[in-house]
Design a protein around this motif. Structure first.
Motif, PDB file in Angstrom:
ATOM      1  N   ARG A 196       0.837  -1.206   0.000  1.00  0.00           N
ATOM      2  CA  ARG A 196       0.000   0.000   0.000  1.00  0.00           C
ATOM      3  C   ARG A 196       0.871   1.256   0.000  1.00  0.00           C
TER       4      ARG A 196
ATOM      5  N   ASP B  29       2.195   1.923  -3.490  1.00  0.00           N
ATOM      6  CA  ASP B  29       1.145   2.534  -4.307  1.00  0.00           C
ATOM      7  C   ASP B  29       1.027   4.032  -4.014  1.00  0.00           C
TER       8      ASP B  29
ATOM      9  N   GLN C 157       4.121   6.079  -5.418  1.00  0.00           N
ATOM     10  CA  GLN C 157       4.143   6.246  -6.869  1.00  0.00           C
ATOM     11  C   GLN C 157       3.440   7.529  -7.294  1.00  0.00           C
TER      12      GLN C 157
END
Length: 370
Positions: free
Chosen positions: A100, A103, A106
């Motif tokens: 997580r 993510d 990014q």
């Protein structure tokens, strides 16, 4: 069922309801920002208190440089609400959390994380490296709370050197939270012990700089200690959170520095005896980990939970006699003893001014414990 709207009177609210006095809250925020503006120390409020991007944006508008969150799931809520510069103040360990986090990084590279072990740092390095990313990290130090954190001094320097060899981690700062000192009632003792903690934190930061590490951030401090921290050379930012609303625990430690701006509105639903009434706010509405809530404006009356949905109000002095000045249908506001855990029990803030609802904010990060 009627849904309360901006402009409505507080009288339309069903109870229990979490209400915020905007004048008091705005006064708390303005007061804290003014206190630190002259100290050359930045404010990065801990958003685990407010759990709301709406309120986080208000704090940014008032002068905060970003925010802290305790968990990855809180960070997910805050970035969705437009808050980019976040520090996750709890170690991130385990594949689900790291996935997580990757993510998040990014899309939101300003997020920073803390580490306190070689094992945790290696796992973090591998996870972000596999995604072709880098992560900015702070070394979390144990400055006396004895929870997480590397030992200041030689152990911290050794850990920093090992992190320095990890290709995908950039060590940019140190964190040391003296949570064990926040509620010490004796101001002199709180200040002296805080200075000891700050000495360990800032000396370690300086040792790291001497060893060649670009330590830009030295972050610390809660509502009970932030001003002491800010007066210590080497501190760059503080992390107070509860000051926004306050609670009885912090008020009892600090005195009237900030106002109790948040209360739980309840209704008297039964009167079993002249000296006891029952309200509709129990354990599902008010946390008790820091003691009992207090009825606002009713200094002689005490609150006691009577199960999940019920609470009792009675004379604080067990020797008091006479009828309570409360009748069935009366509304009573209760000041929480611990603001963070009480807010986590509610879905919605109803913010009011002069008795009318001015804003309605969802508690978007409620229950975000991962």
């Amino acid at each position: 069922m009627y849904q309360p709207q901006v402009g409505d009177s507080l009288d339309v609210l069903d109870t229990p309801a979490m209400i915020v006095d905007l004048a008091l809250m705005e006064g708390n925020i303005a007061s804290l920002m003014k206190r630190f503006r002259a100290r050359n120390v930045q404010v990065r409020p801990h958003l685990k208190t407010v759990k709301s991007p709406d309120l986080a944006l208000r704090l940014l508008a008032a002068g905060a440089i970003g925010g802290c969150v305790a968990k990855v799931s809180e960070a997910e809520v805050m970035v969705e609400g437009g808050i980019e510069d976040l520090l996750i103040t709890t170690e991130i360990v385990g594949k689900p959390k790291l996935a997580r986090l990757v993510d998040l990084l990014q899309a939101h590279p300003l997020i920073k994380v803390v580490v306190d072990s070689v094992v945790g740092a290696r796992e973090l390095n591998a996870a972000v490296g596999a995604a072709g990313l880098e992560a900015n990290v702070l070394l979390d130090l144990n400055v006396g709370q004895n929870r997480c954190g590397a030992t200041p001094g030689a152990e911290a320097l050794d850990l920093a050197r090992q992190i320095g060899d990890m290709e995908h981690l950039q060590l940019i700062g140190v964190q040391g939270y003296e949570g064990h000192l926040q509620h010490i009632h004796d101001q002199q003792e709180r200040q002296q012990r805080c200075q000891q903690a700050m000495r360990a934190l800032t000396e370690t930061a300086e040792h790291l700089r001497t060893a060649g590490f670009p330590i830009q951030i030295v972050t610390t401090g809660g509502t009970g200690t932030a001003e002491f921290c800010a007066d210590f050379d080497g501190i760059t930012e503080v992390q107070p959170g509860s000051f926004v609303f306050m609670d009885t625990d912090y008020r009892n430690a600090l005195g009237p520095v900030y106002s109790n701006a948040l209360t739980i509105l309840s209704t008297v639903i039964s009167r079993p005896s002249p000296d006891c009434v029952i309200i509709d706010a129990g354990l599902k509405s008010l946390s008790t980990d820091s003691g009992m809530a207090e009825p606002k404006g009713l200094a002689q009356i005490a609150y006691q939970p009577k199960g999940d949905e019920h609470g009792a109000l009675s004379w604080r002095n067990e020797n008091a006699v006479g009828e309570l000045p409360l009748q069935i249908g009366d509304r009573v506001e209760l000041i929480p003893s611990h603001i963070d855990t009480t807010i986590n029990l509610h879905d919605t803030y109803y913010a009011y001014r002069d008795g009318r609802i001015e804003a309605i904010w969802p508690v978007a990060a409620r229950g975000k414990v991962q």
